[in-house]
Design a protein around this motif. Structure first.
Motif, PDB file in Angstrom:
ATOM      1  N   VAL A 320      22.837  60.968  64.800  1.00 43.54           N
ATOM      2  CA  VAL A 320      23.909  61.963  64.875  1.00 43.54           C
ATOM      3  C   VAL A 320      25.261  61.299  65.083  1.00 43.54           C
ATOM      4  N   ASP A 321      25.324  60.373  66.040  1.00 42.86           N
ATOM      5  CA  ASP A 321      26.617  59.793  66.424  1.00 42.86           C
ATOM      6  C   ASP A 321      27.102  58.739  65.430  1.00 42.86           C
ATOM      7  N   GLU A 322      26.205  57.842  64.992  1.00 40.36           N
ATOM      8  CA  GLU A 322      26.625  56.723  64.167  1.00 40.36           C
ATOM      9  C   GLU A 322      26.608  57.033  62.671  1.00 40.36           C
ATOM     10  N   TYR A 323      25.708  57.923  62.262  1.00 40.61           N
ATOM     11  CA  TYR A 323      25.561  58.181  60.825  1.00 40.61           C
ATOM     12  C   TYR A 323      25.995  59.588  60.432  1.00 40.61           C
ATOM     13  N   GLY A 324      26.420  60.394  61.392  1.00 40.24           N
ATOM     14  CA  GLY A 324      26.963  61.713  61.073  1.00 40.24           C
ATOM     15  C   GLY A 324      25.972  62.666  60.439  1.00 40.24           C
ATOM     16  N   LEU A 325      24.713  62.617  60.891  1.00 38.18           N
ATOM     17  CA  LEU A 325      23.678  63.469  60.308  1.00 38.18           C
ATOM     18  C   LEU A 325      23.292  64.610  61.245  1.00 38.18           C
TER      19      LEU A 325
END
Length: 678
Positions: A320-325
Motif C-alpha cells: 500500500v505505502d510503497e507501491y500505491g496498491l
C-alpha cells in the motif's frame, strides 16, 4: 502506441503508405540475417497488407475476419509463421480440431529463393520461408512451391523424395507444440496431449534450462508454460501429486507464471508451511532483477493467513505505502482473507464490498463475500439478491450457483443447497468451497456418516488443506468414534498447527479422554492464538466455556467462575454458561446464587432437564441445610439491631417528636454498616 513488444523493422522509404505492423513482428521461427537485410530492398505487397488486416482483426476481436484473411495468406505463402498465427486464430474461436490439424500437417522447410530482377507491374506473389510475401521480382509459375498432395480422408501424403524437405509445425517450433497440446487438452484428448508434451519436462537437464537462468527477452518462458499445461493435464488424469510437481516446476522456472502459482494456492496443493517456504525460496532476483521485490510481495500476500501474521501485515503495508496498491482488488483481498481467517466477518464484509465496488466480479473475493453474508444473519436477504444477480449476469460461472447454494443453506434447506453445490462442483471440480459446503449440508442435517465421506473426498482432492481432515475429526467426535477422531485431528495438526479452531477440537478430544489438564492447556493455547490474530472474541465463547469446564473438573472453582463470567460478558444470554455458573455456585455452597443462575438459564432454555434437576437439588438443599455459625451470628446481630431501632422509635413517639416510617427506620444504614430491610 505499438501493439507488439518488438521494435518494428525499418522498411525502405517509398511513396506508398507503410504501416509498422504490415509484417507481423512476432516471429515464432528463427530468421536468417539475410531475411532481415532484405527488408530494405522491397516494398510491401498484398500479403503484407493482408497480414496487417489479420493483425488488426485479432486486436479488435474480429476473429472470423482474421481467420478469413489468414487462410488466404497461408495458401499463398505456405509459410510456417502464417500457419502459426492462423492456428492461434482458430484456437481463439474454439476451433481446436482445426487448429491442431494445421499444426500437425507437414510444411516445406526449403522454399526457393527470390530472383533479383526488378518487380513487374502486375506484381505476382512469391512466398519466402519467413512469410514476408513481398512483390515478386520475376513472375513465377502458379506453383512456386511444391504442393503436398492430399490423400484419402484429407490426410497429406508426402512423396519419399520430398520427405527430407518437409516437417510438421510441432516439430519445427516449441511454441507450435505447446499450442497443439493446448488444443488437445481442450478436446479432452489426454493421451495425445501427454504424448505431445511428454510425461516430464524434456528441457530439464539441458544447459539452457533452470530456475537461475532468466528468459533472454524478459518475457515468460515457454518451457514454464508447458510445465503448467502438463500440470493441468495431470489434474485431468487425477494425478494430483504429479500435477503439484509440474506447477512447482513451472513457477520455479519462471516466477512470472502466475497461473502455476494460482493453481498451487487456490487448489491448496501445499500445506501453509510448504507454501511459505516455497514462495520465499524462488529465484526472484535472478529472473526479474528489477521487479524481484514486488513480485515476491504480491505473491506473499496471497498465501494463507494461519501463520506469519506479522509478516503478512508488513507485506500488505508495503504494497500500500510503497507501491500505491491500496485500491487494488488483489491487495484488498489479502486484507479480507486475513480478517476472515480471524472470524471477523463484519470487517471482512466491508472489505469485500469495497472490492466488488471496484470490479463487478472478483473470483477470489466472491467466496469470502458470500460466506460473510451467510454468517451475518441480517445480510441473508442481500445474499438472495446477489445470487439472483450473479446467475443472471454470469450463468456459466460456478460461483454464481455456489451463491444460490449458500442462500439455501442459510435457510436450512439442505437438499436444495446440496443440489446447487453439486452443480458447482461439476462445473469446476477444483472449486474447494463448494466441496466443503456440500459436506456441511450433511453435517448440519445430522447425517454424520455421509458428512465424513464427503469431507474425506474433499481431503483427497485438496491435499494441502487441513480443513477437511479437521471436519472429519469433528464429525467422528459427534459419532463417538474417538480413535478415528484422534487420527484425523492429528493429521490435520501436522499440516497446520496454527489454527485455533483445530486446537480447540484437540482440547475437546483430550477432555473426552479424561485428560483435563491437557485439555485446559489446549484451550488456553487456542485462546492465545485467537488473541494473537485479533479475532472476534465472541466467536470463541465456546472455547472459554470449555476452559471453564476444565477448571471445574480440576476443582479450581474460582477460576471456573471467572471463566464462565467471561462467557456471559461476551454473550449475556448463553444458557449453558448460566447453568454452569449456577453449578459452580452450587459446588461452593452458595445456594441462593445458584438458584438465581438456574432460573436465568431456564428463562432462556425452559426445558433443559439437567438444569431443572440441578434447580430442584439446590432448592431442597437450601431448605434442609443447617445454618452455619457465621450465618447464625449475622442473623442474631441483625435481630439485635432491629430491636434497638424499634425501642428508639417508641421513645421518640412518647416525646412527641417527628416519627419516621415504621417498617424502615430512617436511621438504618446511616453509617453504611447495617442492612436495609425495607
Amino acid at each position: 502506441m505499438r501493439s507488439s513488444p518488438r521494435r518494428p523493422r525499418r522498411a525502405k522509404e517509398s511513396t506508398g503508405r507503410q504501416h509498422p505492423l504490415a509484417n507481423d513482428t512476432t516471429d515464432v521461427f528463427q530468421e536468417s540475417e539475410d531475411d532481415v537485410n532484405d527488408e530494405d530492398e522491397y516494398e510491401w505487397g498484398m500479403v503484407d497488407r493482408m497480414r496487417l488486416w489479420r493483425h488488426d482483426a485479432l486486436m479488435q476481436h474480429l476473429y472470423e475476419t482474421a481467420a478469413f484473411w489468414g487462410d488466404k495468406i497461408v495458401s499463398w505463402t505456405n509459410d510456417p509463421n502464417d500457419a502459426f498465427w492462423l492456428a492461434q486464430t482458430y484456437f481463439m474461436t474454439h476451433q481446436y480440431s482445426r487448429a491442431e490439424r494445421l499444426l500437425t500437417r507437414p510444411f516445406s522447410t526449403s522454399p526457393p529463393k527470390r530472383a533479383s530482377s526488378p518487380p513487374p507491374a502486375n506484381g505476382h506473389l512469391f512466398p519466402d520461408v519467413k512469410g514476408k510475401g513481398r512483390e515478386q521480382d520475376v513472375p513465377p509459375p502458379l506453383t512456386s512451391l511444391p504442393r503436398l498432395p492430399m490423400g484419402p480422408g484429407a490426410m497429406i501424403e508426402v512423396p519419399e523424395e520430398e520427405q527430407d524437405r518437409v516437417s510438421r509445425l510441432v516439430d519445427m517450433s516449441v511454441a507450435c507444440r505447446y499450442l497443439a497440446a493446448q488444443c488437445q487438452v481442450r478436446q479432452g484428448n489426454w493421451a495425445e496431449a501427454t504424448e505431445m508434451l511428454g510425461e516430464a519436462n524434456p528441457f530439464r537437464d539441458s544447459g539452457r534450462s533452470g530456475p537461475a537462468i532468466p528468459n533472454v527477452d524478459g518475457g515468460i518462458k515457454v518451457e514454464a508454460s508447458m510445465c503448467h499445461l502438463r500440470g493441468i493435464l495431470m489434474l485431468k488424469l487425477n494425478r494430483g501429486d504429479q500435477a503439484k510437481q509440474c506447477f512447482m516446476e513451472a513457477l520455479a522456472l519462471d516466477v512470472k507464471c502466475y497461473d502455476a502459482f494460482d493453481q498451487l494456492v487456490t487448489g491448496e496443493m501445499m500445506t501453509p508451511d510448504e507454501e511459505w517456504e516455497f514462495v520465499q525460496s524462488l529465484e526472484y532476483k535472478q529472473q526479474t532483477p528489477q521487479d524481484a521485490e514486488f513480485v515476491q510481495l504480491i505473491y506473499t500476500c496471497r498465501l494463507r493467513k494461519y501463520k506469519h501474521a506479522t509478516e503478512h501485515a508488513l507485506t500488505r503495508k508495503r504494497l500500500v505505502d510503497e507501491y500505491g496498491l491500496g485500491d487494488n482488488p488483489d491487495v484488498l483481498y489479502s486484507f479480507a482473507d486475513a480478517l476472515y481467517a480471524n472470524f471477523r466477518w463484519a470487517d471482512c464484509f466491508v472489505i469485500t464490498s469495497r472490492i466488488l465496488g471496484l470490479v463487478s466480479i472478483h473470483n477470489s473475493t466472491m467466496p469470502l463475500h458470500i460466506a460473510c453474508m451467510y454468517h451475518l444473519s441480517h445480510l441473508h436477504s442481500k445474499l438472495f439478491i446477489l445470487a439472483h444477480e450473479m446467475v443472471d449476469r454470469e450463468p456459466e460461472n460456478p460461483i454464481s450457483w455456489y451463491a444460490v447454494g449458500v442462500w439455501y443453506l442459510s435457510g436450512g434447506k439442505w437438499a436444495q443447497a446440496r443440489q446447487y453445490f453439486s452443480k458447482t462442483s461439476l462445473m469446476d471440480p477444483r472449486f474447494g468451497p463448494a466441496w466443503i459446503a456440500f459436506a456441511h449440508t450433511f453435517a448440519l442435517e445430522g447425517e454424520h456418516d455421509h458428512a465424513v465421506t464427503a469431507y474425506s473426498t474433499c481431503a483427497r482432492m485438496f491435499t494441502g488443506s487441513h480443513l477437511p481432515l479437521m471436519f472429519v475429526g469433528m464429525e467422528n467426535i459427534m459419532l463417538s468414534n474417538h480413535a478415528l477422531a484422534d487420527e484425523a485431528l492429528n493429521a490435520s495438526n501436522t499440516m497446520c498447527d496454527g489454527d485455533p479452531l483445530l486446537v480447540n477440537e484437540m482440547g475437546v478430544m483430550a477432555f473426552n479422554h479424561g485428560n483435563f489438564l491437557g485439555a485446559m492447556e489446549l484451550f488456553r493455547k487456542a485462546l492465545d492464538l485467537a488473541q494473537v490474530t485479533q479475532s472476534s472474541q465472541k466467536a470463541w465463547s465456546t472455547t472459554y466455556l470449555n476452559l471453564g469446564t476444565c477448571y471445574r473438573k480440576l476443582g479450581r472453582l474460582d477460576e471456573a467462575k471467572e471463566t464462565y463470567q467471561r462467557v456471559l460478558e461476551l454473550d449475556s444470554r448463553h444458557s449453558v454458561a448460566l447453568g454452569f455458573l449456577g453449578l459452580v455456585y452450587h459446588l461452593l455452597g452458595q445456594y441462593d446464587n445458584a438458584i438465581v443462575k438456574y432460573h436465568e438459564a431456564l428463562s432462556i432454555d425452559p426445558i433443559n432437564p439437567h438444569v431443572l434437576e440441578l434447580l430442584n437439588m439446590a432448592l431442597e438443599q437450601n431448605i434442609t441445610r443447617a445454618p452455619s455459625q457465621v450465618e447464625t451470628l449475622e442473623l442474631n446481630r441483625t435481630i439485635q439491631v432491629l430491636r434497638d431501632k424499634y425501642h428508639r422509635s417508641k421513645e421518640a413517639e412518647h416525646k412527641g417528636k417527628d416519627k419516621g416510617p415504621r417498617d424502615v427506620p430512617s436511621d438504618v444504614g446511616a453509617d453504611g454498616d447495617e442492612m436495609n430491610l425495607g
